[in-house]
Scaffold this motif. Structure first.
Motif, short mmCIF file in Angstrom:
data_model
loop_
_atom_site.label_atom_id
_atom_site.label_comp_id
_atom_site.label_asym_id
_atom_site.label_seq_id
_atom_site.Cartn_x
_atom_site.Cartn_y
_atom_site.Cartn_z
N GLY A 11 0.86 -1.41 -0.06
CA GLY A 11 0.17 0.03 0.08
C GLY A 11 0.99 1.27 -0.06
O GLY A 11 0.52 2.20 0.55
N SER A 35 -1.91 -4.98 2.73
CA SER A 35 -0.49 -4.40 3.40
C SER A 35 -0.10 -5.05 4.82
O SER A 35 -1.08 -4.85 5.65
N SER A 42 3.32 3.12 5.14
CA SER A 42 4.39 2.38 4.09
C SER A 42 5.57 3.32 3.89
O SER A 42 5.54 4.69 4.13
N HIS A 43 6.78 2.94 3.63
CA HIS A 43 7.94 3.78 3.76
C HIS A 43 7.76 4.94 2.77
O HIS A 43 8.65 5.93 2.93
N THR A 44 7.07 4.99 1.56
CA THR A 44 6.86 6.12 0.44
C THR A 44 6.62 7.24 1.69
O THR A 44 7.09 8.40 1.19
N GLY A 49 12.96 14.38 -0.23
CA GLY A 49 13.45 15.40 -1.17
C GLY A 49 12.69 15.61 -2.37
O GLY A 49 12.69 16.96 -2.81
N GLY A 50 12.05 14.76 -3.11
CA GLY A 50 11.09 15.05 -4.20
C GLY A 50 11.25 14.05 -5.33
O GLY A 50 11.84 12.97 -5.17
N GLU A 376 9.96 -0.13 -5.75
CA GLU A 376 11.48 -0.44 -5.27
C GLU A 376 11.41 -1.86 -5.40
O GLU A 376 12.75 -2.46 -5.51
N SER A 392 12.82 7.56 -8.07
CA SER A 392 12.33 6.33 -7.54
C SER A 392 10.86 6.64 -7.17
O SER A 392 9.94 5.48 -7.38
N LEU A 393 10.50 8.02 -6.45
CA LEU A 393 9.12 8.11 -6.45
C LEU A 393 8.18 8.16 -7.74
O LEU A 393 7.22 7.66 -8.13
#
Ligand SMILES: Cc1cc2nc3c(=O)[nH]c(=O)nc-3n(C[C@H](O)[C@H](O)[C@H](O)COP(=O)(O)OP(=O)(O)OC[C@H]3O[C@@H](n4cnc5c(N)ncnc54)[C@H](O)[C@@H]3O)c2cc1C
Length: 576
Positions: A11, A35, A42-44, A49-50, A376, A392-393
């Motif tokens: 999630g 999840s 969640s780690h997100t 930073g962006g 990821e 990566s985002l």
């Protein structure tokens, strides 16, 4: 047995984006979103930073592609990179329409900041809580689709594979300890990275590589696992990340003599410009190696948690720090009692991101029918041997959406799995879980001891600098730990929120992931991106311009290779 068309595991950014895309593809499809934590945890959520995309006239798709491919040390698949870059701006604008409060310039446009390895400013952000705001926007949007059914705090233990395709999963409902089965025509793994196989990491405690191990056990190869990214600026002790945005806004790295040491490593000289594109904004793999060389020269500080250097933000001034990187100030004050307006922050390299993961193609498909992966946990690959920060985002959005659409198309054309064989598989899994975890008797090994020994051997063998002898030792230690793991003991016998059982299941997954990393690393006899060998210090395109693929066997990982797709950017020496 609950039945769905599509099961999404995870999630975070990738999982929620996949859920929305699948739901939008067809309202007829039923979707389970599973999840192990409540999605907003969640780690997100902790990304600061962006997120990168071409948004301005001074930028171009080709420049973003070139930066990404150079950053990847030419191990990225260039066709996938181009798809990623073309779809990235649309995803960020879509997120804006879903309510993501991007930081803005005075003229109202989305702001963009500098980031390591990016040759122009192209990283969009929401102050330094970008992941938090992105995840909020995605989570809220997912709530509007009635076809998405959530299974929060449910831990996936295995994929159910029958007739050559994945047809469901088993979960432990953490709330009550019950093992349950969910069937689906397609499964998307969006389970995030696995930085927790190392001792010092920016990664949340839940980042244990579960999805990689689930796919690996189901016969899918793990690609490019030797490439583990160290971020040069974590807090010593906790590993908490001080975002690259602090350097993107103009922060300096200094050694114990107060000297901006990066100028000694071909990244200088320092200039008067507010943001230096080389120096502090060199790529993460290079900056982490420079730190280790300063350590060798005796020019780092020594503290209770080992070596560190200084991240100096004082010259930015209080107003800029408060406006652009308030979270950096908050974290430094709360966790180490330092206010960066007045004092430099101690930092050291920490494990941050895994470039490798479940091998997929650019549609997110794996080699197992019905199984997709994004975010990821997946390796498409656009990150190659070294990911550029803030790609990566965006990767979660672009490939999350692609996974949702691919799985929807596949599931729409499949008949429902028949329940009989799945019931038999589920019974086997219940038995395995009972014997090894839920009702395990006896045993003399502590879970924490095995985890600590895994951490130690991973840092010693496959840290920033690697060599044959140390890597072989790590491979051997990991196989001994795998044996010892069979003899683990449990103190907690309750079924409600039994975190000891979850920790054991996670360690079981981590041992698989660690083995794939160490064996892939030992087999790659060259240095490229984050994989730096003192015994093979040069990049060797002739023999190693190829992806490694780790397959699980009873005798440990078997490593094979597959070609890298090169389209318009021929390999050349990576200079900054
Ligand atoms: C501190 C930090 C800062 C970062 N900053 C940035 C940044 O500024 N820009 C950038 O581009 N990238 C950044 N990154 C990287 C980026 O945030 C991550 O790569 C990305 O958010 C991963 O998203 P994901 O959806 O793949 O996985 P995650 O967000 O990690 O979500 C994984 C999901 O899988 C679920 N899950 C896992 N295992 C199981 C299981 N066994 N059963 C059930 N569910 C399971 C979890 O519950 C979770 O919901 C940062 C990373 C960290 C750690």
């Amino acid at each position: 047995m609950d039945t769905y068309d599509i099961i999404i595991v995870g999630g975070g950014g990738a999982g929620l984006r996949a859920a929305i895309a699948a739901a939008e593809s067809s309202p007829k499809l039923s979707i389970a979103l599973v999840s192990k934590v409540y999605p907003m945890r969640s780690h997100t959520v902790s990304a600061e930073g962006g997120t990168a995309a071409v948004l301005r006239d001074n930028d171009s798709f080709d420049t973003h592609a070139k930066d990404t491919i150079f950053g990847a040390d030419f191990l990225a698949d260039q066709d996938a990179v181009e798809m990623f870059i073309n779809e990235a701006p649309g995803e960020l604008i879509q997120l804006e329409h879903w309510g993501c409060p991007w930081s803005r310039d005075p003229d109202g446009r989305m702001s963009v900041r500098a980031f390591g390895g990016m040759s122009v400013n192209r990283t969009a952000f929401a102050a330094d809580k970008t992941g938090f705001h992105m995840l909020h926007a995605l989570f809220q949007t997912s709530l509007k689709y009635e076809s998405v059914n959530r299974y929060d705090e449910c831990f996936v233990t295995t994929l159910l594979v029958n007739d050559g395709r994945v047809q469901g999963i088993t979960i432990i409902n953490i709330y009550n300890g019950q093992v349950e089965v969910i069937t689906g025509k397609a499964v998307i793994l969006c389970t995030g990275g696995g930085g927790r196989v190392f001792p010092f990491t920016t990664n949340a405690a839940i980042k244990t590589g579960d999805g990689m191990a689930l796919a690996y056990r189901a016969g899918v190869a793990l690609k490019d696992m030797e490439f583990v990214q160290y971020h040069p600026t974590g807090l010593p002790g906790t590993g908490i990340l001080i975002t690259e945005a602090s350097r993107g806004e103009g922060g300096w790295l200094t050694n114990k003599d107060g000297y901006r040491y990066l100028q000694d490593y071909g990244l200088g000289p320092p200039t008067d410009e507010p943001v230096h594109r080389k120096m502090e904004l060199g790529p993460r793999d290079i900056l982490s190696r420079c730190h280790m060389q300063e350590l060798e020269k005796g020019r780092t500080f020594e503290g209770p948690y080992g070596h560190y250097v200084h991240l100096d933000l004082r010259h930015l001034g209080e107003n800029k720090i408060n406006e652009k990187i308030p979270f950096v100030r908050e974290l430094a004050r709360k966790y180490i009692g330092i206010d960066p307006v007045y004092e430099p922050i101690p930092v050291r390299p920490v494990v941050h991101y895994m470039m490798g993961g479940i091998s997929t193609d650019a549609t997110t498909k794996t080699t197992l029918a019905g199984l997709y992966a994004a975010g990821e946990t997946a390796c498409v690959s656009i990150n190659g041997a070294n990911r550029l920060g803030s790609n990566s985002l965006t990767e979660c959005l672009v490939f999350g959406a692609r996974a949702g659409r691919s799985a929807a198309e596949y599931a729409s054309a499949q008949s429902s799995p028949s329940s009989k064989p799945l019931e038999a598989l589920a019974r086997d899994e219940q038995q395995r879980l009972d014997q090894q975890f839920l009702r395990k008797e006896g045993g003399k090994e502590r879970i924490a001891t095995i985890r600590q020994e895994m951490h130690k051997t991973m840092e010693e063998g496959v840290g920033i600098y690697r060599n044959e002898e140390a890597m072989q030792k790590t491979c051997n230690t990991l196989s001994q730990l795998r044996e010892r793991f069979k003899d683990i003991s449990f103190d907690d016998r309750s079924s409600i929120f039994n975190t000891e059982v979850i920790a054991a299941l996670e360690l079981d997954f981590m041992l698989d992931v660690a083995g794939a990393i160490a064996h892939s690393a030992a087999n790659r006899k060259e240095s490229r991106g984050s994989h730096t060998r003192t015994d093979f210090p040069k990049r060797d395109d002739e023999n190693f311009l190829k992806h490694s693929l780790a397959h699980r066997t009873v005798d440990g990982p078997r490593i094979e290779y597959s070609p890298v797709t090169i389209t318009r950017w021929q390999p050349e020496e990576r200079k900054y």
